[in-house]
Design an enzyme around this catalytic site. Structure first.
Site, mmCIF file in Angstrom:
data_model
loop_
_atom_site.group_PDB
_atom_site.id
_atom_site.type_symbol
_atom_site.label_atom_id
_atom_site.label_comp_id
_atom_site.label_asym_id
_atom_site.label_seq_id
_atom_site.Cartn_x
_atom_site.Cartn_y
_atom_site.Cartn_z
ATOM 1 N N ASP A 45 0.834 -1.212 0.000
ATOM 2 C CA ASP A 45 0.000 0.000 0.000
ATOM 3 C C ASP A 45 0.870 1.264 0.000
ATOM 4 O O ASP A 45 0.512 2.263 -0.618
ATOM 5 C CB ASP A 45 -0.907 0.006 1.233
ATOM 6 N N GLY A 46 2.008 1.200 0.698
ATOM 7 C CA GLY A 46 2.916 2.359 0.771
ATOM 8 C C GLY A 46 3.425 2.753 -0.615
ATOM 9 O O GLY A 46 3.580 3.941 -0.915
ATOM 10 N N GLU A 123 -5.278 9.590 5.084
ATOM 11 C CA GLU A 123 -5.650 10.454 6.203
ATOM 12 C C GLU A 123 -4.676 11.602 6.417
ATOM 13 O O GLU A 123 -3.561 11.610 5.873
ATOM 14 C CB GLU A 123 -5.751 9.673 7.534
ATOM 15 N N ARG A 148 -8.435 17.934 23.889
ATOM 16 C CA ARG A 148 -7.132 17.834 24.579
ATOM 17 C C ARG A 148 -6.689 16.393 24.530
ATOM 18 O O ARG A 148 -7.452 15.507 24.898
ATOM 19 C CB ARG A 148 -7.238 18.270 26.048
ATOM 20 N N ASP A 150 -3.588 13.445 22.597
ATOM 21 C CA ASP A 150 -2.402 13.213 21.758
ATOM 22 C C ASP A 150 -2.554 13.763 20.344
ATOM 23 O O ASP A 150 -1.574 14.183 19.730
ATOM 24 C CB ASP A 150 -2.117 11.706 21.661
HETATM 25 P P1 NAD Z 1 3.887 1.479 6.818
HETATM 26 O O1 NAD Z 1 4.851 0.751 5.968
HETATM 27 O O2 NAD Z 1 4.173 1.700 8.269
HETATM 28 O O3 NAD Z 1 2.445 0.797 6.601
HETATM 29 C C1 NAD Z 1 1.541 0.677 7.556
HETATM 30 C C2 NAD Z 1 0.530 -0.406 7.213
HETATM 31 O O4 NAD Z 1 -0.666 0.255 6.819
HETATM 32 C C3 NAD Z 1 0.873 -1.378 6.081
HETATM 33 O O5 NAD Z 1 0.612 -2.676 6.531
HETATM 34 C C4 NAD Z 1 -0.105 -1.011 4.969
HETATM 35 O O6 NAD Z 1 -0.507 -2.115 4.182
HETATM 36 C C5 NAD Z 1 -1.258 -0.489 5.779
HETATM 37 N N1 NAD Z 1 -2.161 0.391 5.047
HETATM 38 C C6 NAD Z 1 -1.844 1.495 4.326
HETATM 39 N N2 NAD Z 1 -2.966 2.010 3.814
HETATM 40 C C7 NAD Z 1 -3.988 1.207 4.221
HETATM 41 C C8 NAD Z 1 -5.381 1.228 4.030
HETATM 42 N N3 NAD Z 1 -5.961 2.188 3.333
HETATM 43 N N4 NAD Z 1 -6.127 0.271 4.629
HETATM 44 C C9 NAD Z 1 -5.553 -0.704 5.363
HETATM 45 N N5 NAD Z 1 -4.231 -0.787 5.591
HETATM 46 C C10 NAD Z 1 -3.484 0.180 5.023
HETATM 47 O O7 NAD Z 1 3.640 2.907 6.208
HETATM 48 P P2 NAD Z 1 3.232 3.260 4.745
HETATM 49 O O8 NAD Z 1 3.249 2.015 3.907
HETATM 50 O O9 NAD Z 1 4.007 4.428 4.335
HETATM 51 O O10 NAD Z 1 1.724 3.677 4.961
HETATM 52 C C11 NAD Z 1 1.372 4.873 5.588
HETATM 53 C C12 NAD Z 1 0.106 4.617 6.309
HETATM 54 O O11 NAD Z 1 0.379 3.861 7.465
HETATM 55 C C13 NAD Z 1 -0.577 5.854 6.798
HETATM 56 O O12 NAD Z 1 -1.381 6.439 5.827
HETATM 57 C C14 NAD Z 1 -1.373 5.320 7.970
HETATM 58 O O13 NAD Z 1 -2.710 5.031 7.630
HETATM 59 C C15 NAD Z 1 -0.719 4.022 8.342
HETATM 60 N N6 NAD Z 1 -0.315 4.079 9.737
HETATM 61 C C16 NAD Z 1 -0.997 3.310 10.593
HETATM 62 C C17 NAD Z 1 -0.717 3.363 11.958
HETATM 63 C C18 NAD Z 1 -1.513 2.490 12.871
HETATM 64 O O14 NAD Z 1 -2.321 1.679 12.387
HETATM 65 N N7 NAD Z 1 -1.332 2.620 14.170
HETATM 66 C C19 NAD Z 1 0.269 4.212 12.442
HETATM 67 C C20 NAD Z 1 0.954 4.981 11.535
HETATM 68 C C21 NAD Z 1 0.647 4.921 10.166
#
Ligand code: NAD
Length: 266
Positions: A45-46, A123, A148, A150
């Site tokens: 997805d990234g 997002e 208020r 994170d």
């Molecule tokens: P990354 O490599 O850390 O990927 C995070 C995970 O998010 C991967 O497993 C990817 O498949 C999944 N992902 C991405 N878009 C998705 C979607 N629309 N639905 C379901 N899973 C999805 O980082 P990246 O690949 O650069 O992706 C960035 C995304 O990571 C951000 O847009 C954010 O949504 C997600 N993210 C999630 C968390 C969390 O779940 N706690 C924290 C930080 C970022």
């Protein structure tokens, strides 16, 4: 048709990319990284998120498709085993397009700098670096609450399965033109109060976030982190642009949700 392929950068994705490019060129499709009709991401997805941002200026002319070389992705939903069939479909069949809504983020500054506009496929988050973030939240021009905690996450329907889901947000079908506001660890006690539930806003309803206290915070747009100073407000709404995915076979959204999060445990 003009196409472009990008790889996540690991050995497996690079090799698959090379193979697909060769196949597609053998079918007389034209490699064009400047003005592609179809952008194929190989990795996860990234990789597709990066391509979305690379081609965001020509969303009306570009369709995206993703092959995953790791686990099943939400955007990268083709397997390496399906690639040969996919290449033949790309070469021989005009594709259907599925459009998903996007999030528009406008960041305005107190120092008079012109506002910056961003588009997010997943997002936008606003997160404090240390301490608690205090933000006035205004919905459709009415003050709604003072948050208020994170931080806050504003997601698209297709992004609702990403960070938003980890925050307890709802999964929203991408046929709904909406955005979702979810809290990150809000402080709720006798003094401070927030609604506590994720909110889903329809098209044309704006959500305005205005920092109240003087803490450093980051703004993220998908995988990109922006360090902003002197922010006056961050306005979020459903964008007028949409992202277009090329569809060569049916893989309904709820099937992807089930396969990704529940699996076949029956
Ligand atoms: P990354 O490599 O850390 O990927 C995070 C995970 O998010 C991967 O497993 C990817 O498949 C999944 N992902 C991405 N878009 C998705 C979607 N629309 N639905 C379901 N899973 C999805 O980082 P990246 O690949 O650069 O992706 C960035 C995304 O990571 C951000 O847009 C954010 O949504 C997600 N993210 C999630 C968390 C969390 O779940 N706690 C924290 C930080 C970022």
């Amino acid at each position: 048709m003009k196409f472009m392929l990008t790889s996540k950068g690991d050995e497996t994705s690079d090799a698959l990319c090379k193979k697909m490019r060769q196949y597609l060129e053998d079918f007389d499709l034209k490699w064009d990284p400047e003005e592609p009709d179809l952008v194929i991401s190989v990795g996860g997805d990234g990789t597709l998120l990066s391509n979305f941002h690379r081609y965001k200026a020509r969303l009306a002319e570009t369709a995206f498709i993703g092959v995953h070389t790791g686990h099943l992705g939400f955007y990268a939903d083709w397997t390496p085993q399906e690639v040969e069939k996919l290449v033949i479909d790309i070469a021989k069949t005009p594709f259907d397009v599925v459009e998903y809504p996007l999030l528009e983020v406008m960041v305005s500054y107190i120092n008079g700098d012109s506002a910056a506009r961003y588009l997010a496929l997943n997002e936008c988050t606003v997160k404090c670096v240390e301490g608690s973030l205090v933000m006035d939240v205004t919905i459709k021009n009415d003050h709604f609450e003072t948050f208020r905690g994170d931080g806050l996450c504003i997601s698209t329907p297709s992004g609702s399965t990403a960070y938003n889901k980890a925050l307890g947000g709802a999964i929203v079908h991408p046929s709904l033109e909406a955005i979702q506001l979810a809290e990150m660890a809000s402080i709720n006690n006798r003094v401070f109060r927030t609604v506590g539930s994720p909110l889903i806003l329809p098209k044309h309803h704006t959500c305005l976030l205005e920092p109240v206290n003087d803490v450093d915070f980051t703004v993220t747009i998908d995988h990109l982190t922006l360090l902003h100073k002197d922010v006056q407000s961050i306005q979020c709404k459903v964008a007028k642009e949409k992202v277009r995915f090329a569809r060569y076979r049916s893989f309904p959204f709820w099937s992807r949700v089930r396969e990704s999060f529940i699996g076949d445990a029956e």
